[in-house]
Design a protein around this motif. Sequence first.
Motif, PDB file in Angstrom:
ATOM      1  N   PHE A 150      -1.739 -10.818  -9.739  1.00  0.00           N
ATOM      2  CA  PHE A 150      -1.591 -12.205 -10.194  1.00  0.00           C
ATOM      3  C   PHE A 150      -0.316 -12.864  -9.654  1.00  0.00           C
ATOM      4  N   PRO A 151       0.878 -12.268  -9.846  1.00  0.00           N
ATOM      5  CA  PRO A 151       2.070 -12.934  -9.297  1.00  0.00           C
ATOM      6  C   PRO A 151       2.030 -13.100  -7.778  1.00  0.00           C
ATOM      7  N   LEU A 152       1.447 -12.133  -7.069  1.00  0.00           N
ATOM      8  CA  LEU A 152       1.378 -12.270  -5.611  1.00  0.00           C
ATOM      9  C   LEU A 152       0.456 -13.417  -5.209  1.00  0.00           C
ATOM     10  N   ALA A 153      -0.636 -13.621  -5.950  1.00  0.00           N
ATOM     11  CA  ALA A 153      -1.520 -14.749  -5.649  1.00  0.00           C
ATOM     12  C   ALA A 153      -0.771 -16.068  -5.816  1.00  0.00           C
ATOM     13  N   ARG A 199      -0.869  -4.772 -11.272  1.00  0.00           N
ATOM     14  CA  ARG A 199      -0.028  -5.705 -12.027  1.00  0.00           C
ATOM     15  C   ARG A 199       0.488  -6.835 -11.142  1.00  0.00           C
ATOM     16  N   LEU A 200       0.687  -6.551  -9.851  1.00  0.00           N
ATOM     17  CA  LEU A 200       1.234  -7.561  -8.934  1.00  0.00           C
ATOM     18  C   LEU A 200       0.179  -8.525  -8.413  1.00  0.00           C
ATOM     19  N   SER A 249      -8.911 -13.008 -13.983  1.00  0.00           N
ATOM     20  CA  SER A 249      -9.474 -12.113 -12.969  1.00  0.00           C
ATOM     21  C   SER A 249      -8.398 -11.440 -12.134  1.00  0.00           C
ATOM     22  N   LEU A 250      -7.240 -12.075 -12.037  1.00  0.00           N
ATOM     23  CA  LEU A 250      -6.147 -11.510 -11.251  1.00  0.00           C
ATOM     24  C   LEU A 250      -5.279 -10.551 -12.068  1.00  0.00           C
ATOM     25  N   ARG A 251      -5.620 -10.381 -13.332  1.00  0.00           N
ATOM     26  CA  ARG A 251      -4.928  -9.406 -14.166  1.00  0.00           C
ATOM     27  C   ARG A 251      -5.854  -8.213 -14.396  1.00  0.00           C
ATOM     28  N   ALA A 252      -5.421  -7.267 -15.197  1.00  0.00           N
ATOM     29  CA  ALA A 252      -6.203  -6.044 -15.426  1.00  0.00           C
ATOM     30  C   ALA A 252      -7.393  -6.369 -16.339  1.00  0.00           C
ATOM     31  N   GLY A 288       0.804  -1.214   0.000  1.00  0.00           N
ATOM     32  CA  GLY A 288       0.000   0.000   0.000  1.00  0.00           C
ATOM     33  C   GLY A 288       0.835   1.260   0.000  1.00  0.00           C
ATOM     34  N   ARG A 289       1.947   1.244   0.721  1.00  0.00           N
ATOM     35  CA  ARG A 289       2.764   2.460   0.889  1.00  0.00           C
ATOM     36  C   ARG A 289       3.764   2.658  -0.237  1.00  0.00           C
ATOM     37  N   PHE A 290       4.393   1.608  -0.722  1.00  0.00           N
ATOM     38  CA  PHE A 290       5.548   1.768  -1.600  1.00  0.00           C
ATOM     39  C   PHE A 290       5.309   1.350  -3.053  1.00  0.00           C
ATOM     40  N   VAL A 291       4.140   0.836  -3.373  1.00  0.00           N
ATOM     41  CA  VAL A 291       3.850   0.412  -4.749  1.00  0.00           C
ATOM     42  C   VAL A 291       2.760   1.309  -5.322  1.00  0.00           C
ATOM     43  N   SER A 292       2.928   1.705  -6.568  1.00  0.00           N
ATOM     44  CA  SER A 292       1.959   2.593  -7.213  1.00  0.00           C
ATOM     45  C   SER A 292       0.638   1.866  -7.444  1.00  0.00           C
ATOM     46  N   PRO A 293      -0.438   2.613  -7.704  1.00  0.00           N
ATOM     47  CA  PRO A 293      -1.730   1.967  -7.955  1.00  0.00           C
ATOM     48  C   PRO A 293      -1.686   0.952  -9.092  1.00  0.00           C
TER      49      PRO A 293
END
Length: 403
Positions: free
Chosen positions: A289-292, A286-287, A394-397, A276-281
């Motif tokens: 899907f890979p985070l899942a 974009r993250l 669904s986990l992508r844009a 939330g603090r260090f990654v842009s909207p």
Amino acid sequence: MTTQERGATYTEVFASREFRVLFGGFTLLVAGDQVKMLALSALVYARTGSPGLSAAAYMLGFLPYIVGGTFLLSLADRIRPRALMIAGELLRVVTCLLLAFAGLPIWAMLVLVLATGLFSPVFGAARSALLPDLLPGDAFVLARSVLNVTAAGAQIGGLAAGGAILALAGPAGALAVTAALSALAAVVLRYGLPDFPARNASAGKPEGDGAVRETLRVNRALLADPRVRGLLLAQWLPVSLVVGAEAMLIPYLGNSAGLALAAASVGLAAGSFVVGRFVSPTGRERLAFPLAVVSGLPLLAFAAQPGLAGAALIVLLSAAASTACQLGLQRWFVDAVPEPVRGQAFGLAAAGMMTGQAVGGALVGLAAELTSPHTAIVVTGAATVISSLVLHRSLRAVTRRPA
């Protein structure tokens, strides 16, 4: 540059007086619920001597989400949100006082907790649906991040405080403290939050459907929409499987499991804060899907049967990735659901997540019965990766927001 393009800041989120009110009420709610369920469990054990009934009493606060989420969620859009949230706090006051001082038999206490808990998804849905109105765009996502961090901290703090209060005042005293916290939250909401109108314009009209029929109709409509359904599944499956794996830490680690479970809560808070603090909207989205996918990978390391330190690190990383993934889905979800039923949509997402965690824990437990605790965790990690790959669309844009 707009807030959505550059990303909001926590300073901007807390600059909203209305959010500060919601934040304070939410903190009291989570901490109070931990104290309440701990006190109820201790009260049941003191009167029955049954560990099984004591454990069942502790879990009762989660079960009503299945029924409430299926039949009552339309109330979140049909009633003014401030009135609904205040009603939730007052209902908790009455419940705690009855549990503490009414001398109810055990079966009546459990029925009371179940019956009043049916409305918990509705109260939570009203609060969640209000956030995008108070903080549009990326500020809403950061507000969700703040509440995630708060939930993790308040759970740990609530359990610690609950233990101290139990030792000093006993179960009845702890329940009385919870009632006082809820009464305070009701006052804060009443005088700190504007009286927004009901979201659903048809609420209260004679020709409108009843709450149960409306809830069923809207739930069917939401689940029939491929985009909404995919986003709901993306919010439910990876997290539910990760939490299900955490349920195996007690049989795997025994008396040391509490430290690993605390590490999972730290991971939840850290994942929400860092992303939330260090990654842009756009970076968060974009993250997603890979985070899942990554949320399931650390669990595979249980094949090596790690000790306490290793297990704690694994669940910390897994929890951090799974909760951070959720942040990337929030604005897509707000855009995908019709505004008049936003409260019900958020309530359905929360109810499905609670139900999924219960089902996930049961399935992982069954796998452990057939194999072993560490093998069941490994299988769950693999299932998390597979489900994330299946849900990759669904986990992508899946949609782009207008500028």
